[in-house]
Design an enzyme around this catalytic site. Structure first.
Site, PDB file in Angstrom:
ATOM      1  N   GLU A   5       9.946  -0.237  10.424  1.00 58.45           N
ATOM      2  CA  GLU A   5      10.927   0.846  10.290  1.00 58.45           C
ATOM      3  C   GLU A   5      10.208   2.113  10.717  1.00 58.45           C
ATOM      4  O   GLU A   5       9.358   2.627   9.978  1.00 58.45           O
ATOM      5  CB  GLU A   5      11.399   0.973   8.827  1.00 58.45           C
ATOM      6  N   LYS A  57       0.841  -1.198   0.000  1.00 53.34           N
ATOM      7  CA  LYS A  57       0.000   0.000   0.000  1.00 53.34           C
ATOM      8  C   LYS A  57       0.870   1.239   0.000  1.00 53.34           C
ATOM      9  O   LYS A  57       1.689   1.454   0.895  1.00 53.34           O
ATOM     10  CB  LYS A  57      -0.947   0.042   1.201  1.00 53.34           C
ATOM     11  N   CYS A  69      13.397   9.952   8.431  1.00 57.19           N
ATOM     12  CA  CYS A  69      13.439   9.254   9.709  1.00 57.19           C
ATOM     13  C   CYS A  69      14.834   9.311  10.315  1.00 57.19           C
ATOM     14  O   CYS A  69      14.987   9.271  11.521  1.00 57.19           O
ATOM     15  CB  CYS A  69      12.996   7.816   9.509  1.00 57.19           C
ATOM     16  N   GLU A 126       9.677  13.733  17.494  1.00 52.26           N
ATOM     17  CA  GLU A 126      10.068  13.766  16.078  1.00 52.26           C
ATOM     18  C   GLU A 126       9.220  14.840  15.379  1.00 52.26           C
ATOM     19  O   GLU A 126       7.998  14.718  15.301  1.00 52.26           O
ATOM     20  CB  GLU A 126       9.819  12.405  15.422  1.00 52.26           C
TER      21      GLU A 126
HETATM   22  P1  NAD Z   1       2.251   7.167   8.993  1.00 57.32           P
HETATM   23  O1  NAD Z   1       2.598   6.139  10.008  1.00 57.32           O
HETATM   24  O2  NAD Z   1       1.184   8.143   9.330  1.00 57.32           O
HETATM   25  O3  NAD Z   1       1.818   6.489   7.617  1.00 57.32           O
HETATM   26  C1  NAD Z   1       2.619   5.522   6.991  1.00 57.32           C
HETATM   27  C2  NAD Z   1       1.748   4.597   6.167  1.00 57.32           C
HETATM   28  O4  NAD Z   1       0.854   3.918   7.055  1.00 57.32           O
HETATM   29  C3  NAD Z   1       0.871   5.307   5.129  1.00 57.32           C
HETATM   30  O5  NAD Z   1       0.814   4.525   3.969  1.00 57.32           O
HETATM   31  C4  NAD Z   1      -0.501   5.333   5.808  1.00 57.32           C
HETATM   32  O6  NAD Z   1      -1.560   5.337   4.899  1.00 57.32           O
HETATM   33  C5  NAD Z   1      -0.473   4.037   6.591  1.00 57.32           C
HETATM   34  N1  NAD Z   1      -1.375   4.021   7.749  1.00 57.32           N
HETATM   35  C6  NAD Z   1      -1.763   5.054   8.539  1.00 57.32           C
HETATM   36  N2  NAD Z   1      -2.625   4.634   9.476  1.00 57.32           N
HETATM   37  C7  NAD Z   1      -2.790   3.295   9.293  1.00 57.32           C
HETATM   38  C8  NAD Z   1      -3.574   2.295   9.945  1.00 57.32           C
HETATM   39  N3  NAD Z   1      -4.360   2.584  10.985  1.00 57.32           N
HETATM   40  N4  NAD Z   1      -3.501   1.041   9.485  1.00 57.32           N
HETATM   41  C9  NAD Z   1      -2.716   0.727   8.447  1.00 57.32           C
HETATM   42  N5  NAD Z   1      -1.967   1.628   7.776  1.00 57.32           N
HETATM   43  C10 NAD Z   1      -2.003   2.906   8.206  1.00 57.32           C
HETATM   44  O7  NAD Z   1       3.631   7.876   8.655  1.00 57.32           O
HETATM   45  P2  NAD Z   1       3.905   9.062   7.627  1.00 57.32           P
HETATM   46  O8  NAD Z   1       3.429  10.331   8.256  1.00 57.32           O
HETATM   47  O9  NAD Z   1       3.412   8.711   6.283  1.00 57.32           O
HETATM   48  O10 NAD Z   1       5.504   9.022   7.571  1.00 57.32           O
HETATM   49  C11 NAD Z   1       6.283   9.638   8.497  1.00 57.32           C
HETATM   50  C12 NAD Z   1       6.805   8.676   9.548  1.00 57.32           C
HETATM   51  O11 NAD Z   1       7.471   7.578   8.938  1.00 57.32           O
HETATM   52  C13 NAD Z   1       7.827   9.300  10.449  1.00 57.32           C
HETATM   53  O12 NAD Z   1       7.588   8.921  11.787  1.00 57.32           O
HETATM   54  C14 NAD Z   1       9.154   8.716   9.963  1.00 57.32           C
HETATM   55  O13 NAD Z   1      10.175   8.717  10.897  1.00 57.32           O
HETATM   56  C15 NAD Z   1       8.734   7.359   9.558  1.00 57.32           C
HETATM   57  N6  NAD Z   1       9.688   6.781   8.603  1.00 57.32           N
HETATM   58  C16 NAD Z   1      10.539   5.788   9.015  1.00 57.32           C
HETATM   59  C17 NAD Z   1      11.485   5.265   8.132  1.00 57.32           C
HETATM   60  C18 NAD Z   1      12.473   4.205   8.570  1.00 57.32           C
HETATM   61  O14 NAD Z   1      13.110   3.636   7.696  1.00 57.32           O
HETATM   62  N7  NAD Z   1      12.640   3.934   9.852  1.00 57.32           N
HETATM   63  C19 NAD Z   1      11.544   5.736   6.831  1.00 57.32           C
HETATM   64  C20 NAD Z   1      10.666   6.742   6.441  1.00 57.32           C
HETATM   65  C21 NAD Z   1       9.738   7.245   7.346  1.00 57.32           C
END
Ligand code: NAD
Length: 453
Positions: free
Chosen positions: A213, A139, A248, A348
């Site tokens: 991650e 997704k 991140c 963050e």
């Molecule tokens: P998010 O957790 O809000 O969303 C990430 C994904 O999860 C999106 O595709 C979203 O649609 C989905 N999602 C949201 N709620 C969900 C649910 N209830 N059930 C299933 N899927 C759901 O994160 P974001 O705002 O898109 O990205 C930023 C975050 O990602 C930051 O915290 C960042 O640090 C982290 N990040 C981590 C890494 C890593 O490698 N460790 C890399 C990139 C980003």
């Protein structure tokens, strides 16, 4: 964008399950070849994908979008190259017993990625899941699905139907349906720690393997001997200002020895002041816009909160200024005069905001660095290699960089500890540990001892 719901997820998972039967039997070399061809095609179409990526994310084309697409091709090529390395072991259990292990694919992987580096993060999941013989339902993030769909279209040219299925839609709809689908055998999530918890709960319900991650608030320790402009430039790289801090691994807590606290942050602001903020598609731009209004408001809220508490901006915007006019531009901001307990220091922000704090001795620097529930990345800057390595080894982080501020490279195991995640990506070991399961085979060979002599 299609807004996928539970019925679409169900179709995708069924397609992935059907394709798994043949894909797991494909030779590793055959799977590797498919990935290598995908890498070639991404490269051939890189400019178009990069422009689309810059347009949908606001990331500057020269500094982020183009390098991100190049890194996606590198990832496919790396995993294509190591396709034959899913080796097991033989274990000496004594005469008459042959004991060996096989690395087998898990099945249908449910993958979810965020918007901040969508092409790179989708590519690493696709490459790791597929090269090890799994099929994938991925997704994309609702805020940045376009370039991921282009990569998916390239993959489709080289993969049997159903091996890779990409859905667009909201987390609480398509994402939640994917987490709960009984046909999914493994969950692999990149995103916030908050949603990571939801993913882990869903995995717990069905005892699924899970990789996470998650977020970070990574420390950057600067020793007095590193009070140099080149180090300041490295700190600016590490803070990912050219991605508007939406990374991140952003080194967002700058911990500077008190003896150089007057000079070093000024070097950093000097380097920051040379960054040019502007149209993401303009070749001269070093940074573009944050992704959307929600993120804009969130980041401005943090800056506002820091200033209300008494932080001093060394460089950056003030929250009283007008909102976005022609884009969600937030100038890189460096805050000093902050306390370790403040939200700007602990949480963050996921925006271009660096906080700077002084320390007096090595023990204090380590205490401050490790005083967080996150453990993703960390940075150490010193010419004294013994001191730098001692510090690197004492830091709570899955990835410590010494005198380097750039991003991940294929082949290195990357991932977090503490609440920054579980599992490793970007490497062969990460793919084997995360996307295969070991089977042990023990054979009684009925060997009778040979007569001595
Ligand atoms: P998010 O957790 O809000 O969303 C990430 C994904 O999860 C999106 O595709 C979203 O649609 C989905 N999602 C949201 N709620 C969900 C649910 N209830 N059930 C299933 N899927 C759901 O994160 P974001 O705002 O898109 O990205 C930023 C975050 O990602 C930051 O915290 C960042 O640090 C982290 N990040 C981590 C890494 C890593 O490698 N460790 C890399 C990139 C980003």
């Amino acid at each position: 964008m299609p807004r996928a719901g539970a019925a679409d997820v169900d179709r995708a998972v069924r397609a992935a399950a059907a394709a798994f039967r043949a894909w797991r039997r494909e030779t590793p070399a055959g799977r590797g070849r498919a990935l290598l061809r995908i890498a070639d095609d991404i490269e051939a179409d890189a400019e178009r994908i990069a422009r689309l990526l810059a347009t949908e994310t606001g990331n500057a084309i020269r500094r982020q979008a183009r390098p991100e697409v190049a890194s996606a091709a590198d990832l496919f090529r790396y995993f294509g190259g190591v396709a034959g390395e899913a080796k097991g072991e033989t274990v000496p259990l004594g005469r008459g017993l042959l004991n060996y292990t096989l690395r087998e694919p898990i099945g249908v992987v449910g993958g979810i990625v965020p918007w901040n580096a969508p092409v790179q993060l989708a590519s690493v999941k696709i490459a790791m899941a597929l090269v090890t013989g799994n099929t994938l339902v991925l997704k994309a993030a609702e805020d940045a699905p376009l370039a991921v769909l282009e990569v998916a279209a390239i993959c489709a040219r080289h993969l049997p139907p159903g091996v890779l299925n990409v859905l667009t839609g909201y987390g609480t709809e398509a994402g939640a349906a994917l987490l709960e689908h009984p046909g999914v055998d493994k969950l692999s999530f990149t995103g916030s720690t908050e949603v990571g918890r939801i993913v882990m709960r869903a995995a717990a319900e069905r005892i699924l393997p899970v990789s996470l991650e998650l977020g970070g608030k990574s420390p950057v320790i600067v020793f007095p001997d590193a009070d140099e402009d080149a180090v300041a430039a490295g700190v600016v790289d590490g803070m990912r200002f050219t991605r508007q801090g939406q990374s991140c691994t952003a080194g967002s807590r700058l911990l500077v020895h008190a003896s150089v606290f007057d000079s070093f942050p000024a070097r950093v602001t000097d380097a920051v002041s040379r960054l040019r903020m502007g149209d993401p598609l303009d070749e001269r731009s070093d940074l573009g816009t944050v992704i959307n209004q929600k993120q804009y408001d969130r980041v401005r809220g943090y800056i506002d909160d820091g200033l209300t508490c008494g932080a001093r901006p060394l460089i950056g915007d003030l929250p009283a200024e007008a909102g976005p006019s022609d884009g969600f531009y937030i100038p890189p901001t460096v805050l000093t005069g902050v306390r370790p307990s403040w939200r700007v220091v602990r949480e963050e922000i996921f925006g271009p905001v660096l906080v700077a704090l002084p320390w007096h001795d090595e023990a204090e620097a380590l205490r401050m660095a490790n005083d967080t529930h996150y453990g993703l990345a960390a940075y150490v800057w010193s010419h004294d290699i013994g001191r730098a390595l001692r510090t690197a080894h004492a830091l709570d982080a899955g990835w410590v960089q010494v005198n380097r501020g750039l991003g991940q490279l294929p082949g290195m195991s990357y991932g977090g500890i503490k609440q920054s995640g579980l599992g490793r990506e970007f490497s062969l070991e990460g793919a084997l540990d995360g996307f295969t399961q070991r089977k042990t085979v023990t054979v009684d060979t009925h060997e009778t001892p040979l007569p001595l002599g």
